[in-house]
Scaffold this active site. Structure first.
Site, short mmCIF file in Angstrom:
data_model
loop_
_atom_site.label_atom_id
_atom_site.label_comp_id
_atom_site.label_asym_id
_atom_site.label_seq_id
_atom_site.Cartn_x
_atom_site.Cartn_y
_atom_site.Cartn_z
N CYS A 91 0.89 -1.14 -0.19
CA CYS A 91 0.01 -0.06 0.10
C CYS A 91 0.86 1.43 0.03
O CYS A 91 1.91 1.22 0.40
CB CYS A 91 -0.73 0.21 1.32
N GLY A 92 0.46 2.27 -0.60
CA GLY A 92 1.03 3.62 -0.40
C GLY A 92 1.40 3.88 1.02
O GLY A 92 2.36 4.82 1.16
#
Length: 183
Positions: free
Chosen positions: A61-62
């Site tokens: 995930c970012g």
């Protein structure tokens, strides 16, 4: 030791068990499998009476770099009783199917030392009991790295979106409030 003394000891022991169970808030009742532990699980009641940050995580995930900030938060307040519980989840399709890969991201890439579980469902009808309880007291996570701050009595004092970094002043204030709460 007389038979009467033994019977009395057993009776007192059996009376103490319900008292100990009652000290664990409903939110923390249950067990979860520990990440990279080959089937071993841990009792959530180990967090009873302690301030706690619960966060649903994902390896791809970012927001995954927030692991570094969560670890720093844990190190900063650990001596004051703070616990952090990371719960990887693929609910938002950003977690590995291989828990060994999840463990590598957490432990090797980010140096996580706080408790991590095996991947679990955290939203919707399939959410594990812990996250259902958190959502009842606050709201459901809408993305990875949603954070709940829980006081010593097992009550959510604040929740924060994925956009809130672990060093955000509002999150720090909530953690300090949870630490100051009485067991």
């Amino acid at each position: 030791m007389s038979l009467r003394h033994i019977a009395c000891s057993l009776l007192l022991s059996s009376l103490a068990l319900p008292l100990l169970a009652a000290e664990c808030p409903a939110l923390l009742q249950g067990e979860l499998p520990k990440l990279r532990s080959k089937g071993a699980s841990f009792d959530l009641c180990q967090f009873a009476g302690k301030p706690l940050v619960v966060v649903n995580t994902a390896s791809f995930c970012g927001f995954t770099p927030q692991f570094k900030g969560l670890e720093a938060l844990y190190q900063r307040y650990q001596d004051q009783g703070l616990e952090v519980l990371g719960v990887p989840s693929d609910d938002f399709r950003q977690e590995s199917d291989d828990s060994a890969e999840t463990a590598t991201v957490c432990y090797v890439n980010y140096g996580v030392t706080f408790t991590m579980t095996e991947p679990q469902p955290v939203s919707g009808d399939d959410a594990i009991a812990l996250f259902k309880g958190l959502a009842e007291q606050s709201r459901q996570p809408r993305w990875n790295f949603f954070k709940y701050v829980v006081d010593r009595q097992g009550k959510v004092v604040a929740s924060f979106s994925s956009l809130t970094k672990p060093d955000d002043p509002e999150l720090i204030a909530a953690v300090e409030k949870a630490i100051a709460s009485q067991p």
